[in-house]
Design a protein around this motif. Structure first.
Motif, mmCIF file in Angstrom:
data_model
loop_
_atom_site.group_PDB
_atom_site.id
_atom_site.type_symbol
_atom_site.label_atom_id
_atom_site.label_comp_id
_atom_site.label_asym_id
_atom_site.label_seq_id
_atom_site.Cartn_x
_atom_site.Cartn_y
_atom_site.Cartn_z
ATOM 1 N N SER A 95 0.824 -1.206 0.000
ATOM 2 C CA SER A 95 0.000 0.000 0.000
ATOM 3 C C SER A 95 0.865 1.265 0.000
ATOM 4 C CB SER A 95 -0.900 0.000 1.250
ATOM 5 O OG SER A 95 -1.519 1.247 1.446
ATOM 6 N N LEU A 96 0.403 2.255 -0.776
ATOM 7 C CA LEU A 96 0.957 3.606 -0.700
ATOM 8 C C LEU A 96 -0.221 4.570 -0.599
ATOM 9 C CD1 LEU A 96 2.833 6.012 -0.896
ATOM 10 C CD2 LEU A 96 2.963 5.663 -3.380
ATOM 11 N N LYS A 97 -0.325 5.231 0.549
ATOM 12 C CA LYS A 97 -1.409 6.182 0.762
ATOM 13 C C LYS A 97 -0.861 7.605 0.764
ATOM 14 C CE LYS A 97 -4.497 3.111 3.349
ATOM 15 N NZ LYS A 97 -5.220 2.890 4.632
ATOM 16 N N ILE A 98 -1.550 8.493 0.051
ATOM 17 C CA ILE A 98 -1.231 9.914 0.028
ATOM 18 C C ILE A 98 -2.404 10.655 0.643
ATOM 19 C CG2 ILE A 98 -0.726 11.912 -1.424
ATOM 20 C CD1 ILE A 98 0.509 10.001 -3.460
ATOM 21 N N LYS A 99 -2.166 11.265 1.799
ATOM 22 C CA LYS A 99 -3.215 11.947 2.568
ATOM 23 C C LYS A 99 -4.398 11.014 2.797
ATOM 24 C CE LYS A 99 -3.851 16.375 1.900
ATOM 25 N NZ LYS A 99 -4.100 17.711 1.274
ATOM 26 N N GLY A 100 -4.076 9.763 3.124
ATOM 27 C CA GLY A 100 -5.090 8.800 3.507
ATOM 28 C C GLY A 100 -5.742 8.043 2.367
ATOM 29 N N ARG A 101 -5.435 8.382 1.126
ATOM 30 C CA ARG A 101 -6.026 7.696 -0.030
ATOM 31 C C ARG A 101 -4.987 6.836 -0.720
ATOM 32 N NH1 ARG A 101 -8.703 11.689 -4.100
ATOM 33 N NH2 ARG A 101 -9.225 9.678 -5.066
ATOM 34 N N GLU A 102 -5.405 5.675 -1.192
ATOM 35 C CA GLU A 102 -4.503 4.834 -1.967
ATOM 36 C C GLU A 102 -4.111 5.570 -3.250
ATOM 37 O OE1 GLU A 102 -2.917 2.090 -1.596
ATOM 38 O OE2 GLU A 102 -3.770 1.347 0.280
ATOM 39 N N SER A 103 -2.811 5.664 -3.504
ATOM 40 C CA SER A 103 -2.345 6.421 -4.667
ATOM 41 C C SER A 103 -2.870 5.820 -5.968
ATOM 42 C CB SER A 103 -0.817 6.470 -4.692
ATOM 43 O OG SER A 103 -0.266 5.182 -4.865
ATOM 44 N N ARG A 104 -3.054 4.492 -5.993
ATOM 45 C CA ARG A 104 -3.529 3.851 -7.231
ATOM 46 C C ARG A 104 -4.970 4.243 -7.555
ATOM 47 N NH1 ARG A 104 -2.816 -2.256 -5.271
ATOM 48 N NH2 ARG A 104 -1.362 -1.268 -3.867
ATOM 49 N N ASP A 105 -5.698 4.799 -6.553
ATOM 50 C CA ASP A 105 -7.070 5.247 -6.772
ATOM 51 C C ASP A 105 -7.144 6.737 -7.116
ATOM 52 O OD1 ASP A 105 -7.946 2.687 -6.167
ATOM 53 O OD2 ASP A 105 -8.196 3.148 -4.026
ATOM 54 N N MET A 106 -5.982 7.394 -7.141
ATOM 55 C CA MET A 106 -5.941 8.837 -7.431
ATOM 56 C C MET A 106 -5.469 9.061 -8.868
ATOM 57 S SD MET A 106 -4.067 10.053 -3.879
ATOM 58 C CE MET A 106 -4.199 11.813 -4.187
ATOM 59 N N SER A 107 -5.909 10.157 -9.458
ATOM 60 C CA SER A 107 -5.423 10.524 -10.787
ATOM 61 C C SER A 107 -4.073 11.226 -10.645
ATOM 62 C CB SER A 107 -6.404 11.466 -11.481
ATOM 63 O OG SER A 107 -6.430 12.730 -10.829
ATOM 64 N N LEU A 108 -3.329 11.273 -11.740
ATOM 65 C CA LEU A 108 -2.040 11.967 -11.728
ATOM 66 C C LEU A 108 -2.244 13.448 -11.408
ATOM 67 C CD1 LEU A 108 0.970 11.475 -12.197
ATOM 68 C CD2 LEU A 108 0.632 12.000 -14.608
ATOM 69 N N PHE A 109 -3.342 14.010 -11.876
ATOM 70 C CA PHE A 109 -3.659 15.413 -11.600
ATOM 71 C C PHE A 109 -3.874 15.630 -10.109
ATOM 72 C CE2 PHE A 109 -6.795 18.869 -11.172
ATOM 73 C CZ PHE A 109 -6.092 19.892 -11.772
ATOM 74 N N GLU A 110 -4.600 14.715 -9.476
ATOM 75 C CA GLU A 110 -4.836 14.834 -8.031
ATOM 76 C C GLU A 110 -3.530 14.737 -7.250
ATOM 77 O OE1 GLU A 110 -9.171 13.023 -6.961
ATOM 78 O OE2 GLU A 110 -7.779 11.608 -7.902
ATOM 79 N N ILE A 111 -2.679 13.799 -7.630
ATOM 80 C CA ILE A 111 -1.400 13.630 -6.934
ATOM 81 C C ILE A 111 -0.539 14.880 -7.093
ATOM 82 C CG2 ILE A 111 0.774 12.317 -6.915
ATOM 83 C CD1 ILE A 111 -0.849 9.842 -7.681
ATOM 84 N N SER A 112 -0.580 15.500 -8.288
ATOM 85 C CA SER A 112 0.261 16.677 -8.549
ATOM 86 C C SER A 112 -0.131 17.867 -7.685
ATOM 87 C CB SER A 112 0.187 17.065 -10.029
ATOM 88 O OG SER A 112 -1.067 17.641 -10.351
#
Length: 573
Positions: free
Chosen positions: A69-86
């Protein structure tokens, strides 16, 4: 959920689609709001892959299989868009060219704001403010391709600073910066972090330079795993850096030579924080007094001479190099140093015929070579450019290194032998069938060095030969160059790495604003305050260590260290 946790790896692993084994194994790492961490490790340790996982390039651009698992601000990164991560993670890439999107510096800095529909005049004000912070405000109308490597990196930094993100990640931010600018960059990152509370991740080989300002933790990687996640004082008092092939700070090496124990309570993370006992200082003084030796005799036979050499890009009035007169001796190993944009690379390009001087003359073995073509000069002078992407033209590594030999009609059996030797020295033999596109920036650099080394030229000019290299590969490359030099081949290194200059170059030629301002022994250059200021250099920590220990002649202390270090590395002690 703990809102202070911005990034959390749990039993995380990653394997590229085209590779048979994972690149990352069992990564467990937590980053909290406001933390400052340094990620270090040798080439191939997985640092770049970890960076790509954090900023979303994995899995969006680089395909492969993910475990854990890799979570960014509590969300799994694989469930986030590249735009959201940026909008959470901003990255300054090691390869600045890969980050530019604007036609001018101003457009590139403004890109993120334009995507967020920030209107005028706020957009112009924020661009001007960011450009001033990183000292590129005089280049706003320039195209990125017109800038030096260090200037490009500063533009990339401004482009990230302008956006409001939670995590700022710097992938080898010092790779193309001169020493003084590198120091300023670390100070800028630190000051910005303190003002904004942003979480900062710095991925860098040059540990001593990063630790000029404090970090909360150092994450050390090796062979795809995290082998340490500890405060800097703890890491520097152990042996893991050496075991992983990472260069420790020079003052630490000097203290070890003097048999001074390095312990956490001495706060060894920085020369500014270290606390030495009177007994420690006595040991350093005693070691210094017992390591003196005579200077080697200088070389006399002239190989290259320039007389009043000048060059101007595109017929402009501002000369990139101005009235350069110098001699290079046959069999020399020298460094050309100076701040970004000082004219170092331009000088090398004119010497090799890539650019034509506007005034002055060039002589090789006493003969005027100004009328000679690039190909004719290349029979004598090999040039390894700063940016590997500007040199590579083949798809596969082996073909790239063999290309020069094939163009010269060398027999296949000899090509195989010479290519294998060059690739082994550069740590690339096992990757010989790989496509160049699969390599990191540092690995591409090694390919370009191998492609020149394989030609056995009489003189080699290397523009930043060790940028992006871990200490193990740095040492292998430089020791190989030293072996070539011992056989009479002249080696000239254009470098920002003062460690490299001290270790391997007896002579340093200093450029500033297109002019030669100094030409002396390396240890004299790095202890000359006037030259240091004019050329954006930085005093070595060895000089500071001498002062801490009460040694009046810091220059002589540095000279003693260089002689001892060379003997120690070559098993002569």
């Amino acid at each position: 959920m703990d809102r202070d946790i911005l990034l959390q790896f749990t039993d995380f692993g990653f394997q590229y689609k085209a590779q048979s084994k994972p690149t990352l194994y069992d990564i467990n790492l937590t980053l909290r709001r406001g933390e400052r961490i340094l990620i270090a490790g040798p080439s191939g340790s997985g640092k770049s892959t970890l960076v790509h996982c954090i900023n979303g390039l994995i899995p969006f651009s680089y395909k492969g299989s993910v475990t854990g698992s890799l979570k960014i601000k509590g969300r799994e990164s694989r469930d986030m868009s590249l735009f959201e991560i940026s909008h959470t993670v901003g990255t300054v890439l090691q390869d600045s060219d890969a980050q530019f999107v604007g036609m001018t510096v101003a457009e590139d800095i403004a890109f993120a704001l334009e995507n967020d529909c920030v209107g005028e005049p706020m957009l112009h004000d924020r661009v001007a403010e960011a450009a001033k912070l990183v000292n590129v405000n005089d280049y706003l109308s320039h195209a990125p391709g017109e800038l030096s490597g260090g200037q490009k990196q500063r533009v990339s930094l401004a482009g990230v600073l302008i956006d409001d993100v939670d995590i700022l990640m710097f992938d080898e931010p010092l790779a193309n910066l001169d020493p003084a600018t590198g120091k300023q960059a670390i100070e800028l990152i630190d000051d910005m972090q303190k003002r904004t509370g942003t979480t900062v991740i710095i991925v860098e080989h040059r540990i001593e330079d990063v630790l000029h300002r404090s970090v909360d933790r150092v994450v050390l990687m090796d062979k795809g795993r995290i082998v340490a996640d500890v405060p800097a004082d703890e890491l520097l008092s152990g042996t893991l850096l050496e075991e992983c092939g990472i260069r420790e700070p020079l003052y630490i090496t000097a203290l070890k030579y003097a048999n001074v124990p390095i312990t956490q309570d001495k706060h060894p993370a920085s020369i500014d924080t270290i606390r030495l006992t009177d007994e420690d200082k006595r040991k350093v003084v005693e070691w210094y007094r017992n390591t003196g030796e005579d200077e080697p005799e200088g070389l006399t036979e002239q190989l290259v001479r320039t007389e009043s050499l000048s060059f101007t890009y595109d017929g402009g009035t501002n000369r990139s190099i101005n009235d350069i007169s110098l001699e290079i001796k046959k069999g020399e190993m020298a460094a050309i140093i100076g701040k970004n944009g000082a004219g170092k690379s331009s000088f090398a390009k004119v010497l090799c015929g890539f650019e034509t001087q506007s005034a002055g003359s060039i002589y090789y073995m006493g003969y005027e070579i100004t009328p000679m073509s690039i190909k004719e000069r290349a029979e004598h002078i090999g040039y390894v450019m700063q940016n590997p992407n500007e040199m590579i033209s083949k798809v596969f590594i082996y073909d790239e290194v063999a290309m020069g030999l094939k163009l010269r009609g060398v027999p296949e059996s000899e090509i195989d032998e010479r290519v294998e030797k060059a690739l082994r020295i550069c740590g690339l033999w096992r990757m010989r069938k790989w496509p160049v596109s699969a390599l990191s920036y540092g690995q591409k650099k090694r390919v370009t060095i191998a492609s020149i080394l394989v030609l056995d030229p009489e003189m080699i000019i290397l523009d930043e030969p060790t940028a992006g290299q871990d200490y193990r590969h740095y040492t292998e490359i430089m020791e190989f160059l030293l072996d070539l030099n011992a056989r009479g081949i002249t080696v000239i290194m254009i470098t920002h790495d003062m460690h490299l200059m001290l270790e391997y170059a007896d002579r340093a030629i200093v450029f500033s604003d297109g002019r030669k301002i100094a030409d002396d022994k390396s240890y004299n250059i790095l202890t000359n305050g006037d030259v240091i200021n004019k050329a954006s250099l930085k005093e070595t920590s060895l000089y500071e260590l001498a002062g801490i220990c009460g040694i009046d002649d810091g220059t002589d202390f540095v000279r003693h260290f260089i002689g001892y270090e060379r003997k120690h590395k070559r098993g002569q002690l």
